[in-house]
Design a protein around this motif. Structure first.
Motif, PDB file in Angstrom:
ATOM      1  N   ILE A 106       0.836  -1.139   0.052  1.00 35.14           N
ATOM      2  CA  ILE A 106      -0.055   0.009   0.013  1.00 35.14           C
ATOM      3  C   ILE A 106       0.835   1.329  -0.047  1.00 35.14           C
ATOM      4  N   LYS A 107       0.776   1.947  -1.016  1.00 32.32           N
ATOM      5  CA  LYS A 107       1.289   3.317  -1.212  1.00 32.32           C
ATOM      6  C   LYS A 107       2.398   3.279  -2.397  1.00 32.32           C
ATOM      7  N   ALA A 108       2.170   3.786  -3.366  1.00 37.51           N
ATOM      8  CA  ALA A 108       2.941   3.651  -4.737  1.00 37.51           C
ATOM      9  C   ALA A 108       4.155   3.874  -4.817  1.00 37.51           C
ATOM     10  N   ASP A 109       4.985   4.615  -3.891  1.00 33.42           N
ATOM     11  CA  ASP A 109       6.186   4.702  -3.936  1.00 33.42           C
ATOM     12  C   ASP A 109       6.946   3.697  -3.201  1.00 33.42           C
ATOM     13  N   LEU A 110       6.129   2.894  -2.410  1.00 28.97           N
ATOM     14  CA  LEU A 110       7.043   1.461  -1.864  1.00 28.97           C
ATOM     15  C   LEU A 110       6.823   0.448  -2.624  1.00 28.97           C
ATOM     16  N   TYR A 111       5.950   0.307  -3.837  1.00 31.50           N
ATOM     17  CA  TYR A 111       6.137  -0.752  -4.628  1.00 31.50           C
ATOM     18  C   TYR A 111       7.324  -1.040  -5.208  1.00 31.50           C
ATOM     19  N   PRO A 112       8.015   0.034  -5.917  1.00 28.17           N
ATOM     20  CA  PRO A 112       9.370  -0.361  -6.467  1.00 28.17           C
ATOM     21  C   PRO A 112      10.503  -0.861  -5.701  1.00 28.17           C
ATOM     22  N   MET A 113      10.126  -0.303  -4.293  1.00 25.73           N
ATOM     23  CA  MET A 113      11.400  -0.832  -3.418  1.00 25.73           C
ATOM     24  C   MET A 113      11.045  -2.263  -3.008  1.00 25.73           C
ATOM     25  N   LEU A 114       9.910  -2.789  -2.973  1.00 25.64           N
ATOM     26  CA  LEU A 114       9.327  -4.026  -2.224  1.00 25.64           C
ATOM     27  C   LEU A 114       9.144  -5.235  -3.491  1.00 25.64           C
ATOM     28  N   GLU A 115       8.953  -4.615  -4.600  1.00 28.19           N
ATOM     29  CA  GLU A 115       8.627  -5.747  -5.603  1.00 28.19           C
ATOM     30  C   GLU A 115       9.357  -6.696  -5.726  1.00 28.19           C
ATOM     31  N   ARG A 119       9.425 -10.853  -4.466  1.00 33.68           N
ATOM     32  CA  ARG A 119       9.233 -11.776  -5.440  1.00 33.68           C
ATOM     33  C   ARG A 119      10.411 -12.547  -4.986  1.00 33.68           C
ATOM     34  N   ASP A 120      11.690 -12.373  -5.008  1.00 30.12           N
ATOM     35  CA  ASP A 120      12.911 -12.984  -4.718  1.00 30.12           C
ATOM     36  C   ASP A 120      12.709 -13.995  -3.392  1.00 30.12           C
ATOM     37  N   ALA A 121      11.949 -13.475  -2.437  1.00 32.06           N
ATOM     38  CA  ALA A 121      11.780 -14.284  -1.334  1.00 32.06           C
ATOM     39  C   ALA A 121      10.627 -15.138  -1.571  1.00 32.06           C
ATOM     40  N   ASP A 122      10.230 -15.218  -2.819  1.00 30.13           N
ATOM     41  CA  ASP A 122       8.862 -16.226  -2.875  1.00 30.13           C
ATOM     42  C   ASP A 122       7.599 -15.863  -2.051  1.00 30.13           C
ATOM     43  N   LEU A 123       7.528 -14.530  -1.869  1.00 31.28           N
ATOM     44  CA  LEU A 123       6.482 -13.968  -1.215  1.00 31.28           C
ATOM     45  C   LEU A 123       5.102 -13.692  -2.607  1.00 31.28           C
ATOM     46  N   PRO A 124       3.996 -14.237  -2.271  1.00 30.85           N
ATOM     47  CA  PRO A 124       2.971 -13.812  -3.245  1.00 30.85           C
ATOM     48  C   PRO A 124       2.597 -12.437  -3.462  1.00 30.85           C
ATOM     49  N   LEU A 125       3.215 -11.606  -4.065  1.00 35.23           N
ATOM     50  CA  LEU A 125       2.753 -10.435  -4.411  1.00 35.23           C
ATOM     51  C   LEU A 125       1.802 -10.383  -5.403  1.00 35.23           C
ATOM     52  N   LEU A 126       0.596  -9.639  -4.878  1.00 38.79           N
ATOM     53  CA  LEU A 126      -0.713  -9.842  -5.550  1.00 38.79           C
ATOM     54  C   LEU A 126      -0.864  -8.921  -6.832  1.00 38.79           C
ATOM     55  N   GLN A 127      -0.146  -7.701  -6.539  1.00 38.96           N
ATOM     56  CA  GLN A 127      -0.551  -6.838  -7.420  1.00 38.96           C
ATOM     57  C   GLN A 127       0.767  -6.638  -8.586  1.00 38.96           C
ATOM     58  N   ASP A 128       0.245  -5.991  -9.850  1.00 39.34           N
ATOM     59  CA  ASP A 128       1.106  -5.948 -10.950  1.00 39.34           C
ATOM     60  C   ASP A 128       1.797  -4.520 -11.079  1.00 39.34           C
ATOM     61  N   GLY A 129       1.623  -3.606 -10.007  1.00 41.81           N
ATOM     62  CA  GLY A 129       1.881  -2.410 -10.191  1.00 41.81           C
ATOM     63  C   GLY A 129       1.454  -1.659  -8.951  1.00 41.81           C
ATOM     64  N   PRO A 130       1.819  -0.367  -8.657  1.00 44.87           N
ATOM     65  CA  PRO A 130       1.679   0.405  -7.491  1.00 44.87           C
ATOM     66  C   PRO A 130       0.104   0.685  -7.136  1.00 44.87           C
ATOM     67  N   LEU A 135      -6.069   7.997   0.498  1.00 43.23           N
ATOM     68  CA  LEU A 135      -6.609   9.586   0.672  1.00 43.23           C
ATOM     69  C   LEU A 135      -8.135   9.658   0.443  1.00 43.23           C
ATOM     70  N   GLY A 136      -8.617  10.767   0.631  1.00 50.25           N
ATOM     71  CA  GLY A 136     -10.046  10.918   0.406  1.00 50.25           C
ATOM     72  C   GLY A 136     -10.230  11.091  -1.362  1.00 50.25           C
ATOM     73  N   ASN A 137      -9.457  11.693  -1.760  1.00 49.14           N
ATOM     74  CA  ASN A 137      -9.434  11.761  -3.232  1.00 49.14           C
ATOM     75  C   ASN A 137      -8.833  10.623  -4.063  1.00 49.14           C
ATOM     76  N   THR A 138      -8.318   9.819  -3.337  1.00 47.69           N
ATOM     77  CA  THR A 138      -7.685   8.353  -4.295  1.00 47.69           C
ATOM     78  C   THR A 138      -8.236   7.232  -3.521  1.00 47.69           C
ATOM     79  N   ARG A 139      -9.329   7.129  -2.511  1.00 47.00           N
ATOM     80  CA  ARG A 139      -9.801   6.067  -1.929  1.00 47.00           C
ATOM     81  C   ARG A 139     -10.428   5.129  -2.878  1.00 47.00           C
ATOM     82  N   ALA A 140     -11.091   5.868  -4.164  1.00 45.40           N
ATOM     83  CA  ALA A 140     -12.012   5.000  -4.769  1.00 45.40           C
ATOM     84  C   ALA A 140     -10.867   4.200  -5.978  1.00 45.40           C
ATOM     85  N   GLU A 141      -9.701   4.982  -6.279  1.00 38.74           N
ATOM     86  CA  GLU A 141      -8.609   4.326  -7.063  1.00 38.74           C
ATOM     87  C   GLU A 141      -8.043   3.308  -6.213  1.00 38.74           C
TER      88      GLU A 141
END
Length: 155
Positions: A106-115, A119-130, A135-141
């Motif tokens: 959760i949080k777009a800027d964390l995804y590139p650090m953790l992806e 995956r290298d640890a064979d953890l099942p990352l469910l998302q394909d991107g950030p 926040l109120g204006n991004t809750r639906a997204e």
């Protein structure tokens, strides 16, 4: 779920967030997560409070851990980024100990650090991107991205 870090509450109960069951406050992450998973509305949360939803998250096997185990929200941009990058190995280790069926960052800027490390640890990352922070204006997204990721579990 992996989020950035616990917020610095400065000792003020009004600034406590996700796991603090006695007050809803301005907890965007909690609101977004329960909206995505349970379809919970703002009015429902006002009526019921957080406790029943926290208990339901726990009962259904949802976990939230933080990339950094200490608050980074008060750090400058460069110091914050360095603290988060330094925290990646420990976070991946904590996530692996939970043996999750799936991981959502959760949080777009964390995804590139953790992806890669997840995956290298064979953890099942469910998302394909950030996925944006809810926040109120991004809750639906957030709800849409979170549920797209979660759909890979067949839930």
């Amino acid at each position: 779920m992996i989020a950035e870090s616990p917020p610095d509450d400065g000792g003020d109960l009004l600034h406590r967030r996700f796991f603090y069951a006695d007050r809803l406050g301005a907890d965007n992450l909690f609101r977004g997560v329960v909206a995505a998973i349970f379809g919970t509305t703002k009015d429902e949360l006002k009526r019921t409070g957080k406790r029943p939803w926290l208990e339901r998250l726990q009962a259904e096997g949802f976990f939230l851990i933080d990339l950094a185990p200490y608050p980074v929200n008060g750090l400058s941009g460069a110091a914050r980024r360095r603290a988060l990058i330094d925290a990646v190995p420990g976070c991946v280790s904590r996530a692996a100990r939970l043996s999750p069926d799936g991981v959502v960052v959760i949080k777009a800027d964390l995804y590139p650090m953790l992806e890669g490390p997840l995956r290298d640890a064979d953890l099942p990352l469910l998302q394909d991107g950030p996925i944006a922070f809810p926040l109120g204006n991004t809750r639906a997204e957030f709800v849409d991205g979170f549920n797209r990721a979660r759909s890979k579990l067949g839930a």
